[in-house]
Design a protein around this motif. Sequence first.
Motif, PDB file in Angstrom:
ATOM      1  N   VAL A   1    -117.578 -20.431   1.684  1.00 26.41           N
ATOM      2  CA  VAL A   1    -117.347 -21.089   0.307  1.00 26.41           C
ATOM      3  C   VAL A   1    -117.050 -22.687   0.913  1.00 26.41           C
ATOM      4  CG1 VAL A   1    -115.931 -21.514  -1.472  1.00 26.41           C
ATOM      5  CG2 VAL A   1    -116.369 -19.227  -1.038  1.00 26.41           C
ATOM      6  N   GLN A   2    -117.592 -23.699   0.483  1.00 32.92           N
ATOM      7  CA  GLN A   2    -117.521 -24.881   1.073  1.00 32.92           C
ATOM      8  C   GLN A   2    -117.628 -26.106   0.206  1.00 32.92           C
ATOM      9  OE1 GLN A   2    -120.024 -24.995   4.703  1.00 32.92           O
ATOM     10  NE2 GLN A   2    -122.038 -25.116   3.300  1.00 32.92           N
ATOM     11  N   GLY A   3    -116.770 -27.151   0.444  1.00 37.03           N
ATOM     12  CA  GLY A   3    -117.051 -28.573  -0.312  1.00 37.03           C
ATOM     13  C   GLY A   3    -116.244 -28.426  -1.748  1.00 37.03           C
ATOM     14  N   LEU A   4    -115.734 -27.321  -2.233  1.00 37.84           N
ATOM     15  CA  LEU A   4    -114.978 -27.292  -3.522  1.00 37.84           C
ATOM     16  C   LEU A   4    -113.794 -28.077  -3.551  1.00 37.84           C
ATOM     17  CD1 LEU A   4    -115.787 -23.628  -4.398  1.00 37.84           C
ATOM     18  CD2 LEU A   4    -117.275 -25.497  -4.701  1.00 37.84           C
ATOM     19  N   LYS A   5    -113.583 -28.602  -4.896  1.00 37.74           N
ATOM     20  CA  LYS A   5    -112.005 -28.869  -5.163  1.00 37.74           C
ATOM     21  C   LYS A   5    -111.531 -27.815  -6.124  1.00 37.74           C
ATOM     22  CE  LYS A   5    -109.349 -32.717  -6.861  1.00 37.74           C
ATOM     23  NZ  LYS A   5    -109.301 -34.209  -7.383  1.00 37.74           N
ATOM     24  N   ILE A   6    -110.183 -27.394  -5.461  1.00 41.11           N
ATOM     25  CA  ILE A   6    -109.630 -26.247  -6.402  1.00 41.11           C
ATOM     26  C   ILE A   6    -108.285 -26.678  -6.894  1.00 41.11           C
ATOM     27  CG2 ILE A   6    -108.786 -23.952  -5.996  1.00 41.11           C
ATOM     28  CD1 ILE A   6    -110.620 -23.643  -3.453  1.00 41.11           C
ATOM     29  N   THR A   7    -108.324 -26.710  -8.282  1.00 46.95           N
ATOM     30  CA  THR A   7    -107.011 -27.307  -8.805  1.00 46.95           C
ATOM     31  C   THR A   7    -106.435 -26.210  -9.793  1.00 46.95           C
ATOM     32  OG1 THR A   7    -108.429 -28.122 -10.722  1.00 46.95           O
ATOM     33  CG2 THR A   7    -108.031 -29.455  -8.935  1.00 46.95           C
ATOM     34  N   THR A   8    -106.840 -24.901  -9.889  1.00 50.55           N
ATOM     35  CA  THR A   8    -106.469 -23.954 -10.807  1.00 50.55           C
ATOM     36  C   THR A   8    -105.162 -23.446 -10.604  1.00 50.55           C
ATOM     37  OG1 THR A   8    -106.980 -21.510 -11.006  1.00 50.55           O
ATOM     38  CG2 THR A   8    -107.221 -22.101  -9.013  1.00 50.55           C
TER      39      THR A   8
ATOM     40  N   LYS B   1    -105.339 -28.522  -4.390  1.00 45.44           N
ATOM     41  CA  LYS B   1    -104.322 -29.118  -5.073  1.00 45.44           C
ATOM     42  C   LYS B   1    -104.070 -28.368  -6.426  1.00 45.44           C
ATOM     43  CE  LYS B   1    -102.497 -33.730  -6.301  1.00 45.44           C
ATOM     44  NZ  LYS B   1    -102.844 -35.297  -6.337  1.00 45.44           N
ATOM     45  N   LEU B   2    -103.505 -27.410  -6.226  1.00 47.50           N
ATOM     46  CA  LEU B   2    -103.126 -26.488  -7.451  1.00 47.50           C
ATOM     47  C   LEU B   2    -102.361 -27.303  -8.614  1.00 47.50           C
ATOM     48  CD1 LEU B   2    -102.435 -22.976  -5.844  1.00 47.50           C
ATOM     49  CD2 LEU B   2    -104.600 -24.371  -6.240  1.00 47.50           C
ATOM     50  N   SER B   3    -102.522 -26.720  -9.847  1.00 49.41           N
ATOM     51  CA  SER B   3    -101.761 -27.383 -10.718  1.00 49.41           C
ATOM     52  C   SER B   3    -101.455 -26.349 -11.876  1.00 49.41           C
ATOM     53  CB  SER B   3    -102.682 -28.502 -11.523  1.00 49.41           C
ATOM     54  OG  SER B   3    -102.079 -28.910 -12.547  1.00 49.41           O
ATOM     55  N   GLY B   4    -100.107 -26.302 -12.139  1.00 54.81           N
ATOM     56  CA  GLY B   4     -99.639 -25.160 -13.271  1.00 54.81           C
ATOM     57  C   GLY B   4     -99.435 -23.992 -12.645  1.00 54.81           C
TER      58      GLY B   4
ATOM     59  N   GLY C   1    -102.466 -29.676  -0.561  1.00 60.71           N
ATOM     60  CA  GLY C   1    -101.262 -30.599  -0.828  1.00 60.71           C
ATOM     61  C   GLY C   1    -101.647 -31.428  -1.994  1.00 60.71           C
ATOM     62  N   SER C   2    -100.514 -32.199  -2.722  1.00 61.56           N
ATOM     63  CA  SER C   2     -99.234 -31.969  -2.399  1.00 61.56           C
ATOM     64  C   SER C   2     -98.770 -30.619  -3.398  1.00 61.56           C
ATOM     65  CB  SER C   2     -98.535 -33.181  -2.936  1.00 61.56           C
ATOM     66  OG  SER C   2     -98.841 -33.412  -4.415  1.00 61.56           O
TER      67      SER C   2
END
Length: 458
Positions: free
Chosen positions: A124-131, A163-166, A191-192
């Motif tokens: 798994v590559q190149g994703l942005k993970i904000t879940t 960069k997780l959120s919530g 991060g952050s």
Amino acid sequence: MKRVLFNLSTVASNRLLPFLFITILAAGACKKTSIKSDAAINDNAPKEENILAAFATTFNVSNNSQLNSAMSSAVSGDKIILANGTYAGFTVTKSGITIQAANKGSAIVSSGIIRLSKVSSVTVQGLKITTAGSTQTVDGESFPVAVWFEASNSCRLAGSTLKLSGQASGTQWVMLSGNSNNNRVDHNEFGSNSVKGHYIFVRGNRTGITVPSDRTNWANGNGPNNPNMARNTQIDHNYFHDMAASTGEIMVLGGIGVAGDYQHTNTVVESNLFVNCDGDAEIISIKSSNNAVRTNTFRTSVGTISSRAGNSNTISGNLMLQAGKTGTGGIKIYEKNHVVTGNYVDNPQDYGFVLGAGDSYTSSNFSHAQVFNASVTSNIWINMNTRGVIIGHGSNDMLPPTGCTFSNNALRGSASTLLDLRLPGNTVFSNNSTSGSNPGIPSTPLTTSDTGPGSYNY
């Protein structure tokens, strides 16, 4: 020949034409080489993995429905490419596939989790993970988690931005659990974060392990093998940054108590960059055995590299550039057969190194194990202006280090005691220096040019 054709026959029906074409080519190859034996077949027939790779399918998807359909249809060797946009998390149950963003950082997983479930050779590559992640049950224990390697082998998370959120308190940003082997987490940014949790938790399960009331025999290498531990994990070239105070260690290696402390997990943490990682008094907390933390760069990060529990860990070649920031430290070790060598610690506000005093394994106040047979050599500590290096510190029973060596180390600074022999036991000291000019830095510090998604291409 028969083996090739049999394996190819498992390819989905929409690949029938390539299959027929390969069959004809393979038959021609057999005829041309006059194959008459199984040995000759194996030596001369086309390799099935090469043939399959030549006809691998690329699925271009732009929404969750297409992603789920591609995941269902994909077979080993296939690639799923996510267009720019927002996606829900997904569970991978097919081995040998690659899932990647079309443009690095522009395919965003904003809900659910990414779960690699009992698979091998998945990238798994190149994703942005904000879940925010979600709560999962692992070995009867509940964990909020965002990316989960579940009993998977030779899989990889690379070139991604997390960069997780919530997220809930206690969320594991990346967790490896169960009988997971030879996985890699590399070239990612973490991060952050201001919520309690860990960026990486390399753990195991307690299933089938009955923990003794007295751990002495296990600590001496006579415990059982726990088959449900993550082993041979490689964590490299990641950029970890801005973990707020009192949120937790950046990563934990082990961390399931006696069921994992003496397991040979062989995790390698190397060539990562840590900046302002202030979540705990232990930046990296090692609670398992036979691990290596090496050639990392730490900048202004509160806490220490801590070999807290377990045996035979190596901490080497790390640069810790702490700039006098309050709470920053160096390295501390407890338990048996550790090696600390070639590290450079500059201007820690707290101690540069602790060779711990310990507690009896049978003590009702057990907290830290006594140190045995540690080798501490060729390290540099400079600008130790508040506290120095402490030999024999930090336990209830105050059992001294035993059978240790402390040699060829350079200690500099204005602290009242640079080498504090608080409880040295029979530690052997040789060729250490506490005066003179500061030795030079032994290697070039890593930067964001060397680590994180910007240093990764696919």
